[in-house]
Design a protein around this motif. Sequence first.
Motif, PDB file in Angstrom:
ATOM      1  N   UNK A 139      -4.847  -6.470  -0.737  1.00 30.69           N
ATOM      2  CA  UNK A 139      -4.629  -5.139  -0.165  1.00 30.69           C
ATOM      3  C   UNK A 139      -5.267  -4.998   1.212  1.00 30.69           C
ATOM      4  N   UNK A 140      -6.302  -5.793   1.472  1.00 33.24           N
ATOM      5  CA  UNK A 140      -7.029  -5.647   2.726  1.00 33.24           C
ATOM      6  C   UNK A 140      -8.006  -4.486   2.736  1.00 33.24           C
ATOM      7  N   UNK A 141      -8.193  -3.834   1.586  1.00 32.00           N
ATOM      8  CA  UNK A 141      -9.090  -2.682   1.511  1.00 32.00           C
ATOM      9  C   UNK A 141     -10.476  -3.033   0.985  1.00 32.00           C
ATOM     10  N   UNK A 142     -10.642  -4.243   0.487  1.00 28.61           N
ATOM     11  CA  UNK A 142     -11.860  -4.595  -0.222  1.00 28.61           C
ATOM     12  C   UNK A 142     -13.141  -4.321   0.541  1.00 28.61           C
ATOM     13  N   UNK A 143     -13.170  -4.612   1.833  1.00 31.04           N
ATOM     14  CA  UNK A 143     -14.396  -4.447   2.618  1.00 31.04           C
ATOM     15  C   UNK A 143     -14.751  -2.986   2.868  1.00 31.04           C
ATOM     16  N   UNK A 144     -13.836  -2.069   2.562  1.00 31.66           N
ATOM     17  CA  UNK A 144     -14.088  -0.652   2.807  1.00 31.66           C
ATOM     18  C   UNK A 144     -14.910  -0.004   1.702  1.00 31.66           C
ATOM     19  N   UNK A 145     -14.885  -0.597   0.506  1.00 33.46           N
ATOM     20  CA  UNK A 145     -15.530   0.030  -0.644  1.00 33.46           C
ATOM     21  C   UNK A 145     -17.005  -0.354  -0.732  1.00 33.46           C
ATOM     22  N   UNK A 146     -17.820   0.625  -1.106  1.00 34.85           N
ATOM     23  CA  UNK A 146     -19.233   0.366  -1.338  1.00 34.85           C
ATOM     24  C   UNK A 146     -19.461  -0.242  -2.716  1.00 34.85           C
ATOM     25  N   UNK A 165       0.818  -1.202   0.000  1.00 36.04           N
ATOM     26  CA  UNK A 165       0.000   0.000   0.000  1.00 36.04           C
ATOM     27  C   UNK A 165       0.856   1.257   0.000  1.00 36.04           C
ATOM     28  N   UNK A 166       0.362   2.285  -0.658  1.00 36.02           N
ATOM     29  CA  UNK A 166       1.017   3.585  -0.634  1.00 36.02           C
ATOM     30  C   UNK A 166       0.651   4.326   0.658  1.00 36.02           C
ATOM     31  N   UNK A 167       1.449   5.309   1.058  1.00 39.13           N
ATOM     32  CA  UNK A 167       1.179   6.033   2.307  1.00 39.13           C
ATOM     33  C   UNK A 167      -0.225   6.635   2.336  1.00 39.13           C
ATOM     34  N   UNK A 168      -0.878   6.506   3.475  1.00 38.61           N
ATOM     35  CA  UNK A 168      -2.182   7.111   3.774  1.00 38.61           C
ATOM     36  C   UNK A 168      -3.349   6.471   3.018  1.00 38.61           C
ATOM     37  N   UNK A 169      -3.099   5.421   2.242  1.00 33.27           N
ATOM     38  CA  UNK A 169      -4.176   4.841   1.430  1.00 33.27           C
ATOM     39  C   UNK A 169      -5.319   4.327   2.299  1.00 33.27           C
ATOM     40  N   UNK A 170      -4.999   3.474   3.256  1.00 35.32           N
ATOM     41  CA  UNK A 170      -6.048   2.911   4.101  1.00 35.32           C
ATOM     42  C   UNK A 170      -6.773   4.002   4.888  1.00 35.32           C
ATOM     43  N   UNK A 171      -6.041   4.904   5.471  1.00 35.77           N
ATOM     44  CA  UNK A 171      -6.668   5.940   6.302  1.00 35.77           C
ATOM     45  C   UNK A 171      -7.611   6.814   5.478  1.00 35.77           C
ATOM     46  N   UNK A 172      -7.222   7.148   4.257  1.00 36.39           N
ATOM     47  CA  UNK A 172      -8.061   8.005   3.413  1.00 36.39           C
ATOM     48  C   UNK A 172      -9.357   7.298   3.047  1.00 36.39           C
ATOM     49  N   UNK A 173      -9.256   6.024   2.656  1.00 34.03           N
ATOM     50  CA  UNK A 173     -10.466   5.288   2.284  1.00 34.03           C
ATOM     51  C   UNK A 173     -11.366   5.114   3.505  1.00 34.03           C
ATOM     52  N   UNK A 174     -10.778   4.745   4.637  1.00 35.68           N
ATOM     53  CA  UNK A 174     -11.575   4.541   5.845  1.00 35.68           C
ATOM     54  C   UNK A 174     -12.325   5.816   6.247  1.00 35.68           C
ATOM     55  N   UNK A 175     -11.628   6.928   6.224  1.00 34.15           N
ATOM     56  CA  UNK A 175     -12.245   8.172   6.683  1.00 34.15           C
ATOM     57  C   UNK A 175     -13.372   8.606   5.744  1.00 34.15           C
ATOM     58  N   UNK A 176     -13.145   8.536   4.447  1.00 36.11           N
ATOM     59  CA  UNK A 176     -14.167   8.985   3.508  1.00 36.11           C
ATOM     60  C   UNK A 176     -15.340   8.014   3.437  1.00 36.11           C
ATOM     61  N   UNK A 177     -15.080   6.743   3.726  1.00 40.71           N
ATOM     62  CA  UNK A 177     -16.159   5.754   3.714  1.00 40.71           C
ATOM     63  C   UNK A 177     -17.184   6.004   4.818  1.00 40.71           C
ATOM     64  N   UNK A 178     -16.801   6.776   5.822  1.00 40.38           N
ATOM     65  CA  UNK A 178     -17.726   7.083   6.908  1.00 40.38           C
ATOM     66  C   UNK A 178     -18.820   8.054   6.478  1.00 40.38           C
ATOM     67  N   UNK A 179     -18.546   8.846   5.422  1.00 41.49           N
ATOM     68  CA  UNK A 179     -19.490   9.906   5.059  1.00 41.49           C
ATOM     69  C   UNK A 179     -19.876   9.911   3.580  1.00 41.49           C
ATOM     70  N   UNK A 180     -19.218   9.096   2.771  1.00 43.69           N
ATOM     71  CA  UNK A 180     -19.483   9.079   1.339  1.00 43.69           C
ATOM     72  C   UNK A 180     -19.507   7.637   0.839  1.00 43.69           C
ATOM     73  N   UNK A 181     -20.049   7.461  -0.349  1.00 40.60           N
ATOM     74  CA  UNK A 181     -19.923   6.171  -1.018  1.00 40.60           C
ATOM     75  C   UNK A 181     -18.556   6.148  -1.691  1.00 40.60           C
ATOM     76  N   UNK A 182     -17.710   5.232  -1.279  1.00 45.42           N
ATOM     77  CA  UNK A 182     -16.375   5.130  -1.878  1.00 45.42           C
ATOM     78  C   UNK A 182     -16.384   3.955  -2.855  1.00 45.42           C
ATOM     79  N   UNK A 183     -15.844   4.214  -4.036  1.00 44.77           N
ATOM     80  CA  UNK A 183     -15.894   3.247  -5.119  1.00 44.77           C
ATOM     81  C   UNK A 183     -14.481   3.059  -5.673  1.00 44.77           C
ATOM     82  N   UNK A 184     -14.059   1.817  -5.818  1.00 45.99           N
ATOM     83  CA  UNK A 184     -12.805   1.521  -6.487  1.00 45.99           C
ATOM     84  C   UNK A 184     -13.086   1.427  -7.985  1.00 45.99           C
ATOM     85  N   UNK A 185     -12.383   2.238  -8.768  1.00 54.02           N
ATOM     86  CA  UNK A 185     -12.579   2.246 -10.221  1.00 54.02           C
ATOM     87  C   UNK A 185     -11.222   2.009 -10.863  1.00 54.02           C
TER      88      UNK A 185
END
Length: 235
Positions: A138-145, A103-123
């Motif tokens: 990546x371990x990020x899959x469950x974070x995306x809507x 993972x690149x720096x801050x990737x998980x934190x950014x997705x986690x934080x925005x997922x609390x208030x927005x629909x986050x989509x991996x494109x």
Amino acid sequence: MADRLTAVGFDADDTLWHNERWFRLTQDRFAGLLADYADPDHLSDRLLAAERRNIGRYGYGIKGFVLSMIETALEVTEDRVPAPVIRELIEAGQEMLAHPIELLPHARAAVERLAESHRVVLITKGDLMDQERKLAQSGLGDLFHGVEIVSEKTPEVYARIFARHGDGAARALMVGNSMRSDVVPAIRAGGWGVYVPHGLVWDIEHAEPPTDSPRYRTIADLGELPDLVAAIEAN
């Protein structure tokens, strides 16, 4: 708030995790294997030309890259490339397909934080199986809507995706490291385009930044994204 963003799209390769570095290392290996037939710059130009030709046939990703290397090797050796070289190119591609995700720096934190208030989509675009593998590792899959793996990123594609995952492109933002694929078409679809630079960019992904657009932004890394989203919504 009328201007509140409802969807945030994230690119995957070289936005959330490292990717291009493995292509560059394999290309250096390719140059070494063909050193007796072509100088590195000439070989690089021939490979890039093959990749451009083959996008319509193979799409994006490692498998198309390997086939383009083999095609280039046949061309520069006039069909005399030794079989062990072909075997090593295939093995190099297999190694790329099995490489661990970083993972690149801050990737998980950014997705986690925005997922609390927005629909986050991996494109993302590329080979379906490889992109699914990388997302799983990546371990990020469950974070995306939502997850959208597409053959190409165009304004029409973004319009359809943000209509499914939000309230349309006008209330959506796309962040990524490619001007050509992540920023420019998202803005043309009516959304926001946020450029997060990565040190290595594939030549095919270069495009001029849309500096004349009021919906274009750039950030140094994903750590700045949540505050940028908040600033956009506050105006």
